[in-house]
Design a protein around this motif. Structure first.
Motif, PDB file in Angstrom:
ATOM      1  N   LYS A  52       7.284 -39.559  27.866  1.00  0.00           N
ATOM      2  CA  LYS A  52       6.551 -38.829  26.837  1.00  0.00           C
ATOM      3  C   LYS A  52       5.997 -37.551  27.432  1.00  0.00           C
ATOM      4  CE  LYS A  52       3.961 -40.402  23.114  1.00  0.00           C
ATOM      5  NZ  LYS A  52       2.806 -41.170  22.659  1.00  0.00           N
ATOM      6  N   ASP A  99      -1.799 -40.042  27.957  1.00  0.00           N
ATOM      7  CA  ASP A  99      -0.786 -40.558  27.034  1.00  0.00           C
ATOM      8  C   ASP A  99       0.579 -39.956  27.301  1.00  0.00           C
ATOM      9  OD1 ASP A  99      -2.716 -41.965  25.805  1.00  0.00           O
ATOM     10  OD2 ASP A  99      -3.142 -40.413  24.293  1.00  0.00           O
ATOM     11  N   ALA A 100       0.574 -38.761  27.871  1.00  0.00           N
ATOM     12  CA  ALA A 100       1.842 -38.062  28.073  1.00  0.00           C
ATOM     13  C   ALA A 100       1.757 -37.236  29.348  1.00  0.00           C
ATOM     14  CB  ALA A 100       2.141 -37.149  26.875  1.00  0.00           C
ATOM     15  N   GLY A 104       3.777 -33.962  27.180  1.00  0.00           N
ATOM     16  CA  GLY A 104       2.709 -33.269  26.472  1.00  0.00           C
ATOM     17  C   GLY A 104       3.257 -32.004  25.827  1.00  0.00           C
TER      18      GLY A 104
END
Ligand SMILES: Nc1ncnc2c1ncn2[C@@H]1O[C@H](COP(=O)(O)OP(=O)(O)OP(=O)(O)O)[C@@H](O)[C@H]1O
Ligand SMILES: [Zn+2]
Length: 594
Positions: free
Chosen positions: A342, A381-382, A344
């Motif tokens: 993943k 998260d990324a 950003g």
């Protein structure tokens, strides 16, 4: 990565064998221990025994070597040492008369003795079996590993367009061998992929099998170095036998140099063993018939160490170069691997690609992974640009080839230098055409301009030699033109060595010095005679002056080439020619005639 997987089965098996030996040892040890425990009666003195006997506490005795094994009424077992002279019939009668069960012969300790004697034998047998399993059965069962349906395709290989194009023909052959047979074309047999580590050679070989829809067998050259005479040779034979069984298939041999090094003149047993192994490989490759449908793909970092016999027609007669990716290639590779993590919103893979010159495909794959790991570690998260930057720093520190990852000034210098070569080669009609120019490191060089001869020449005319010299001087000339006389670098060492060698031969062998004429000039003790050296210098100086003049006259073209090289890292021949043509100066026509 790929290499790791292809070796996994062998490694696992080796681990299995070790576990097997350990288990065998444990079982044997356990048995031994049990027997020892079971058979450890307490030693007692004769007087104690005598008292027990008198007290009626002895139930049973067994007469054995050196004494009696006593079983007391309580069930305890004891051993009493007795001088053999005492152990006569009268003594036993006396024992029996006192109500003791007397046995002679089969000793209590016998079972233990048997096991004790047999256990080491058993152990040896187990170890022997394990070894046999290692060298024979293991190979026969699971080696070489075969993948029947390979999911990898050419689209999984980013960049490397030329390599893929060159391999397209092999795919055709594997898919429809009839089309080759119909016209009687000799089918391809061996492809040698040459390139630095981690550039995707294994990946490409897999993709080749995947595209053609054939089985894929992968081994590494190092798997053929065995400690026992004849084993390596037999492995080669078995490998090819298996391959023929699975045909059509791709047989991939990684690190083929460890199997196909030049045969030495050495006479040691190891050398002979090595030679027979290589010979077997040669014989097997000769033994291919067109109908076999086995394509051998070898991978190596360098061809110069390979035995020339391997490179002959009918063996590895096709060579494809798998180089380090340029900035476009790097971006594409990053894209392939970034698809799995993943990212950003701030991540710009183009920028990442720009910051990673000299990275191989494997290193880029690693970079993406490291960035993701960094992100995970801080609970993000990324993966963001910052994580990529951290990953890059970490990898750069770990990379041996750090020296090849240049800073901006150095890259600019290499770009100008290569642009100089490319410009000269483009302007001089007698020089070979430019095939490509690159500032991606190549072997030991920081950049290079590849040229393709238009035809094979046996006699090289003087004007071509002169042009070659000017092209060789073009790199240094460009450095001087752009950065000034004091700023030239050591980057031209190889060019200077090439030019000197060529000029020496022109003067001493080919009679191309007008002053010295057409005579052969021998070297003195160490060097050429002084006047010949002067001539050599004149020839090189002339070439340098010509190159230097070109840089000034076509400065615009030089700058454009350098700029484009910095931006794209690799330019093909047409792109180079077009750039030069676009930035044409009025004086152009006269130069071309020079
Ligand atoms: N062109 C590419 N596109 C996508 N991934 C690549 C590319 N080149 C290398 N990689 C990545 O690098 C990994 C290692 O490549 P691979 O093992 O095929 O390199 P290699 O040239 O065979 O190296 P070695 O010489 O060390 O065996 C691949 O599994 C892949 O993840
Ligand atoms: Zn150069």
């Amino acid at each position: 990565m790929a290499r790791f997987f292809s070796r996994l089965p062998a490694r696992l098996q080796r681990r299995g064998a070790i576990a097997f030996i350990v288990l065998a040892l444990a079982v044997a040890g356990g048995l031994f221990g049990l027997v020892m425990l079971h058979d450890a009666p307490e030693d007692v003195s004769y007087s104690v025994f005598s008292q027990q006997l008198a007290a009626g506490q002895v139930a049973k005795v067994t007469v054995g070597e050196g004494g009696l094994t006593v079983v007391r009424a309580t069930g305890d077992r004891q051993f009493v040492r007795l001088p053999s002279g005492l152990l006569d019939a009268a003594y036993l009668d006396k024992l029996a008369a006192s109500g003791v069960d007397v046995q002679v012969g089969r000793q209590e300790g016998e079972f233990a003795g048997v096991v004790g004697a047999v256990a080491p034998l058993l152990l040896l047998a187990l170890i022997g079996l394990t070894l046999a399993f290692q060298f024979d059965v293991r190979g026969r069962l699971a080696w070489p590993p075969v993948a029947k349906a390979v999911p990898t395709r050419f689209r999984d290989v980013a960049g490397q367009e030329e390599t893929k194009a060159e391999l397209a023909e092999i795919v055709t052959f594997l898919k429809e061998p009839e089309s080759f047979a119909r016209v009687g074309a000799r089918p391809p047999r061996g492809v040698l992929m040459v390139g630095p580590p981690g550039t995707g050679k294994t990946l490409i070989a897999r993709a080749l099998a995947g595209e053609a829809g054939v089985a894929f067998m992968a081994v590494a050259g190092s798997e053929f170095s065995a400690a026992f005479v004849g084993v390596s040779k037999n492995r080669v034979a078995r490998l090819f036998k298996e391959a023929r069984k699975r045909a059509p298939c791709i047989l991939f041999i990684d690190e083929i140099d460890s199997l196909g090094k030049k045969r030495g003149a050495g006479g040691s047993a190891a050398d002979r063993e090595y030679d027979t192994t290589l010979n077997q490989l040669l014989v097997e490759m000769d033994g291919f018939q067109g109908s076999d449908g086995v394509i051998v793909v070898g991978a190596t970092n360098r061809t110069d160490v390979l035995d020339p016999a391997l490179l002959r027609p009918g063996r590895f007669d096709r060579h494809v170069h798998v180089g380090l990716p340029d900035v476009g290639g790097r971006e594409a590779i990053l894209r392939v691997h970034a698809a799995r993590v993943k990212l950003g919103p701030d991540v710009d893979l183009r920028t990442v690609a720009k910051g990673t010159p000299g990275f191989s495909g494997a290193e880029l794959a690693n970079l993406v992974n490291e960035a993701a790991v960094h992100a995970a570690r801080v609970g993000a998260d990324a993966a963001t640009m910052e994580h990529f930057e951290q990953a890059r720093t970490k990898l750069l520190i770990g990379l041996e080839r750090r020296s090849l990852v240049l800073d901006d000034d150095e890259r600019r210098l290499v770009a100008v230098h290569e642009a100089g070569h490319a410009l000269c080669a483009t302007l001089l009609a007698a020089a070979d055409r430019v095939h490509s120019a690159t500032i991606v490191p190549h072997g030991g060089a920081l950049g290079m301009v590849m040229r393709l001869p238009e035809k094979d020449r046996l006699c090289v005319p003087l004007d071509k030699l002169r042009a070659d010299l000017v092209v060789a001087m073009g790199g240094r000339a460009a450095e001087e033109a752009v950065f000034g006389k004091d700023k030239v670098t050591t980057g031209a060492a190889a060019d200077i060595s090439f030019a000197s060698d060529l000029a020496v031969r022109m003067v001493s062998e080919w009679g191309m010095s007008p002053r010295l004429g057409m005579i052969k000039i021998e070297k003195g003790d160490r060097d050429l005679p002084l006047e010949a050296q002067d001539e050599v210098r004149n020839i090189v100086d002339d070439a340098y002056r010509a190159a230097r003049a070109m840089m000034d006259e076509r400065r615009v073209a030089l700058d454009r080439l350098a700029e484009e090289l910095l931006r794209r890292e690799t330019l093909n021949g047409d792109e180079v020619r077009q750039l030069v043509a676009e930035s044409a100066a009025p004086a152009d026509a006269s130069l071309r005639a020079a």
